[in-house]
Design a protein around this motif. Structure first.
Motif, PDB file in Angstrom:
ATOM      1  N   GLU A  60       0.838  -1.188   0.000  1.00 29.79           N
ATOM      2  CA  GLU A  60       0.000   0.000   0.000  1.00 29.79           C
ATOM      3  C   GLU A  60       0.880   1.249   0.000  1.00 29.79           C
ATOM      4  O   GLU A  60       0.505   2.286  -0.534  1.00 29.79           O
ATOM      5  CB  GLU A  60      -0.895  -0.026   1.246  1.00 29.79           C
ATOM      6  CG  GLU A  60      -2.042   0.941   1.193  1.00 29.79           C
ATOM      7  CD  GLU A  60      -2.929   0.814   2.435  1.00 29.79           C
ATOM      8  OE1 GLU A  60      -3.057  -0.310   2.954  1.00 29.79           O
ATOM      9  OE2 GLU A  60      -3.439   1.838   2.889  1.00 29.79           O
ATOM     10  N   VAL A 107       3.368   1.798  -1.638  1.00 35.21           N
ATOM     11  CA  VAL A 107       3.817   2.135  -2.985  1.00 35.21           C
ATOM     12  C   VAL A 107       2.791   3.038  -3.663  1.00 35.21           C
ATOM     13  O   VAL A 107       3.103   3.803  -4.572  1.00 35.21           O
ATOM     14  CB  VAL A 107       4.032   0.825  -3.798  1.00 35.21           C
ATOM     15  CG1 VAL A 107       4.337   1.119  -5.253  1.00 35.21           C
ATOM     16  CG2 VAL A 107       5.144   0.004  -3.165  1.00 35.21           C
ATOM     17  N   LEU A 108       1.542   2.977  -3.180  1.00 30.38           N
ATOM     18  CA  LEU A 108       0.479   3.813  -3.721  1.00 30.38           C
ATOM     19  C   LEU A 108       0.557   5.195  -3.069  1.00 30.38           C
ATOM     20  O   LEU A 108       1.004   5.329  -1.938  1.00 30.38           O
ATOM     21  CB  LEU A 108      -0.889   3.184  -3.413  1.00 30.38           C
ATOM     22  CG  LEU A 108      -1.062   1.729  -3.867  1.00 30.38           C
ATOM     23  CD1 LEU A 108      -2.324   1.129  -3.255  1.00 30.38           C
ATOM     24  CD2 LEU A 108      -1.111   1.653  -5.370  1.00 30.38           C
ATOM     25  N   SER A 133      -6.052   4.111  -2.864  1.00 33.30           N
ATOM     26  CA  SER A 133      -6.143   3.447  -4.153  1.00 33.30           C
ATOM     27  C   SER A 133      -6.081   4.501  -5.254  1.00 33.30           C
ATOM     28  O   SER A 133      -6.538   5.629  -5.084  1.00 33.30           O
ATOM     29  CB  SER A 133      -7.458   2.678  -4.261  1.00 33.30           C
ATOM     30  OG  SER A 133      -7.463   1.644  -3.316  1.00 33.30           O
ATOM     31  N   VAL A 134      -5.528   4.097  -6.373  1.00 36.44           N
ATOM     32  CA  VAL A 134      -5.347   5.059  -7.457  1.00 36.44           C
ATOM     33  C   VAL A 134      -6.522   4.982  -8.418  1.00 36.44           C
ATOM     34  O   VAL A 134      -6.915   3.901  -8.839  1.00 36.44           O
ATOM     35  CB  VAL A 134      -4.034   4.738  -8.211  1.00 36.44           C
ATOM     36  CG1 VAL A 134      -3.886   5.654  -9.426  1.00 36.44           C
ATOM     37  CG2 VAL A 134      -2.870   4.895  -7.272  1.00 36.44           C
ATOM     38  N   GLU A 135      -7.067   6.145  -8.726  1.00 34.09           N
ATOM     39  CA  GLU A 135      -8.110   6.185  -9.743  1.00 34.09           C
ATOM     40  C   GLU A 135      -7.431   6.195 -11.102  1.00 34.09           C
ATOM     41  O   GLU A 135      -6.321   6.679 -11.262  1.00 34.09           O
ATOM     42  CB  GLU A 135      -8.960   7.457  -9.589  1.00 34.09           C
ATOM     43  CG  GLU A 135      -9.662   7.573  -8.246  1.00 34.09           C
ATOM     44  CD  GLU A 135     -10.682   6.460  -8.020  1.00 34.09           C
ATOM     45  OE1 GLU A 135     -11.187   5.901  -9.006  1.00 34.09           O
ATOM     46  OE2 GLU A 135     -10.944   6.136  -6.850  1.00 34.09           O
ATOM     47  N   GLY A 136      -8.127   5.698 -12.100  1.00 30.69           N
ATOM     48  CA  GLY A 136      -7.528   5.679 -13.425  1.00 30.69           C
ATOM     49  C   GLY A 136      -6.911   4.340 -13.704  1.00 30.69           C
ATOM     50  O   GLY A 136      -6.428   3.675 -12.795  1.00 30.69           O
ATOM     51  N   VAL A 157      -4.395   1.593 -14.911  1.00 33.05           N
ATOM     52  CA  VAL A 157      -2.992   1.318 -15.214  1.00 33.05           C
ATOM     53  C   VAL A 157      -2.923  -0.127 -15.673  1.00 33.05           C
ATOM     54  O   VAL A 157      -3.385  -1.034 -14.978  1.00 33.05           O
ATOM     55  CB  VAL A 157      -2.098   1.504 -13.962  1.00 33.05           C
ATOM     56  CG1 VAL A 157      -0.667   1.099 -14.276  1.00 33.05           C
ATOM     57  CG2 VAL A 157      -2.151   2.935 -13.491  1.00 33.05           C
ATOM     58  N   ALA A 205      -1.721  -3.726 -16.199  1.00 34.15           N
ATOM     59  CA  ALA A 205      -0.872  -4.571 -15.351  1.00 34.15           C
ATOM     60  C   ALA A 205       0.512  -4.744 -15.966  1.00 34.15           C
ATOM     61  O   ALA A 205       1.524  -4.703 -15.268  1.00 34.15           O
ATOM     62  CB  ALA A 205      -1.538  -5.930 -15.155  1.00 34.15           C
ATOM     63  N   LEU A 263       2.646  -1.770 -15.379  1.00 33.70           N
ATOM     64  CA  LEU A 263       3.126  -1.718 -14.000  1.00 33.70           C
ATOM     65  C   LEU A 263       4.286  -2.718 -13.800  1.00 33.70           C
ATOM     66  O   LEU A 263       5.301  -2.383 -13.184  1.00 33.70           O
ATOM     67  CB  LEU A 263       1.969  -2.046 -13.050  1.00 33.70           C
ATOM     68  CG  LEU A 263       2.218  -1.886 -11.558  1.00 33.70           C
ATOM     69  CD1 LEU A 263       2.707  -0.489 -11.217  1.00 33.70           C
ATOM     70  CD2 LEU A 263       0.933  -2.203 -10.777  1.00 33.70           C
ATOM     71  N   ILE A 300       8.097  -1.863 -12.658  1.00 29.98           N
ATOM     72  CA  ILE A 300       8.750  -2.486 -11.490  1.00 29.98           C
ATOM     73  C   ILE A 300      10.046  -3.168 -11.919  1.00 29.98           C
ATOM     74  O   ILE A 300      11.070  -3.100 -11.229  1.00 29.98           O
ATOM     75  CB  ILE A 300       7.775  -3.473 -10.799  1.00 29.98           C
ATOM     76  CG1 ILE A 300       6.603  -2.698 -10.181  1.00 29.98           C
ATOM     77  CG2 ILE A 300       8.498  -4.278  -9.719  1.00 29.98           C
ATOM     78  CD1 ILE A 300       5.454  -3.570  -9.709  1.00 29.98           C
ATOM     79  N   LEU A 331       2.804   6.735 -13.252  1.00 32.00           N
ATOM     80  CA  LEU A 331       1.929   5.593 -12.980  1.00 32.00           C
ATOM     81  C   LEU A 331       1.164   5.739 -11.678  1.00 32.00           C
ATOM     82  O   LEU A 331       0.301   4.931 -11.377  1.00 32.00           O
ATOM     83  CB  LEU A 331       2.750   4.297 -12.940  1.00 32.00           C
ATOM     84  CG  LEU A 331       3.274   3.842 -14.290  1.00 32.00           C
ATOM     85  CD1 LEU A 331       4.152   2.626 -14.142  1.00 32.00           C
ATOM     86  CD2 LEU A 331       2.125   3.524 -15.222  1.00 32.00           C
ATOM     87  N   ASN A 332       1.507   6.750 -10.912  1.00 32.52           N
ATOM     88  CA  ASN A 332       0.840   6.894  -9.626  1.00 32.52           C
ATOM     89  C   ASN A 332       0.000   8.159  -9.520  1.00 32.52           C
ATOM     90  O   ASN A 332      -0.447   8.492  -8.453  1.00 32.52           O
ATOM     91  CB  ASN A 332       1.871   6.906  -8.489  1.00 32.52           C
ATOM     92  CG  ASN A 332       1.942   5.542  -7.824  1.00 32.52           C
ATOM     93  OD1 ASN A 332       1.190   4.654  -8.174  1.00 32.52           O
ATOM     94  ND2 ASN A 332       2.841   5.403  -6.875  1.00 32.52           N
TER      95      ASN A 332
END
Lengths: 244, 186
Positions: free
Chosen positions: B102, B104-105, B110-113, B115, B117, B120, B124, B183-184
């Protein structure tokens, strides 16, 4: 919407190389480095057949970053793949358990850069908690190192201890380092440490059995010389058929 | 047996491929499953599923790294099985590991929009490539292999507090890395 579970699942897709790399913990590199230094020490101290005054860096040892064997290889497998057939136990009575094995390629270079000797060694790692021991098996060459700690079934079990200095690959050797190597005060493994310089006390317990040379390598007093000698005796007994 | 020989057995449709895989990688596959499932019986079933999956996938696939190929299947199969059983048999240790991510967010939200996988994962991967080997191994052991802090500390020869602080720093840096890549962004 991204949440922590998405990140966790994304991590599941990372490159194979990171998964492979993490099979072998950071500190597991050390015993293999220990082997490198130990071989160098053998060359320096006892292997008269091969230019006994050569320094550590005349030996080059290359082992795969990932182990060749994740489970105990059978004698038959080793005979087919290495030409030697030692019986490898899955554990010793003091709790050290098999954690993986690699075949390392070793070469000794002469002053003119030519290869004087090549040999393949089997490096088996045994773990007990944080402690790791390397069992190295290969052909008999040169003279045995160390003093006789025990004689078991007519085999001399020899013990040797010395200081190893593990340094990063970009480390510049000092005048003191060169002098220390020449006098045998300590041996240096360039590339043996990832970042900072580490000095460790190496222990070797070595013996010969049926045309093969066996040795245990460990460092920093994780295990006593008596324990190593007992493990050597177990290893000798184990060669009779794989049952302890 | 070398990996190439084992893969050759799969391509020959020789059932010895399974026993050779089990001999070389069985324990490793079970350990990955066990970290997720915390149940020996489930882990053994997961191991069997991995062999079936490997048999079905090779050929046509030719794994470049057999260990990672099998390990990845073990992780995915174990996670599917875990999700199925989660209500009844929750693995608190695994939940803790996932919850750590969490951080990392952004701000723990939680991220809207959307992304992708794969995007991501690629990010990483890029982040891991740029981090030190020691920290990368610790991170992968924690979040790919799902090892406990204690297991990592024991295997690496570090104290548990060192492992925790290393992971915390890595998570923070990953968060910044993802933000820099856009990405965030909320």
């Amino acid at each position: 919407m991204m949440n922590e579970r998405d990140v966790f699942e994304a991590i599941g897709g990372i490159a194979d190389e990171w998964i492979d790399e993490a099979q072998y913990p950071v500190r597991r590199v050390h015993p293999l480095r220990v082997a490198l230094i130990a071989v160098a020490a053998a060359a320096l101290l006892g292997a008269t057949a091969f230019a006994a005054t050569k320094l550590a860096r005349t030996w080059v040892s290359v082992a795969r970053s990932a182990p060749n064997y994740l489970s105990v290889p059978s004698a038959q497998t080793l005979r087919e793949e290495m030409g030697i057939a030692p019986q490898i136990p899955d554990a010793f009575s003091n709790g050290y358990a098999f954690a993986g094995a690699s075949i390392s390629q070793n070469a000794q270079y002469g002053e003119d850069g030519s290869v004087v000797l090549r040999k393949r060694l089997l490096d088996c790692q045994y773990d007990r908690g944080e402690s790791a021991i390397l069992l190295e098996v290969g052909p008999v060459e040169g003279q045995a190192v160390g003093s006789v700690a025990d004689v078991y079934r007519d085999s001399e079990i020899r013990y040797h201890t010395y200081v190893g200095k593990l340094v990063p690959s970009d480390y510049q050797l000092t005048k003191q380092d060169r002098l220390a190597e020449q006098t045998g005060r300590y041996f240096i493994s360039v590339g043996g440490a990832e970042e900072a310089i580490e000095e460790v006390r190496m222990q070797i317990m070595t013996w010969r059995w049926e045309d093969l040379n066996y040795s245990f390598h460990t460092f920093d007093g994780d295990v006593s010389a008596d324990e190593l000698a007992q493990m050597a005796r177990e290893m000798i007994d184990f060669q009779d058929g794989g049952a302890r | 047996m070398e990996d190439e020989e084992i893969i050759g057995l799969y391509f020959d449709r020789n059932e010895q491929a399974i026993s050779a895989t089990a001999a070389k990688y069985g324990r490793w596959i079970r350990s990955i499953a066990q970290n997720i499932l915390r149940d020996a019986s489930d882990s053994e079933e997961c191991e069997s599923d991995v062999y079936v999956a490997a048999w079905n996938r090779i050929p046509p696939q030719y794994p470049r790294r057999l260990a990672a190929f099998l390990g990845r299947m073990a992780r995915n199969i174990a996670l599917d099985r875990y999700d199925y059983h989660a209500a009844a048999r929750r693995n608190r240790a695994l939940e803790v590991a996932i919850s750590e991510l969490e951080e990392v967010l952004p701000d723990g939200q939680s991220v809207e929009g959307r992304v992708e996988a794969s995007e991501l994962t690629e990010a990483i991967d890029g982040f891991l490539r740029g981090t030190s080997r020691t920290r990368r191994i610790v991170f992968v052991r924690r979040y790919w292999y799902c090892d406990s802090i204690r297991q990592i500390a024991s295997a690496q020869g570090f104290s548990e507090s060192k492992v925790k602080s290393m992971l915390m720093r890595t998570r923070r840096e990953l968060k910044l890395y993802l933000e820099r890549r856009g990405l965030n962004d909320e």
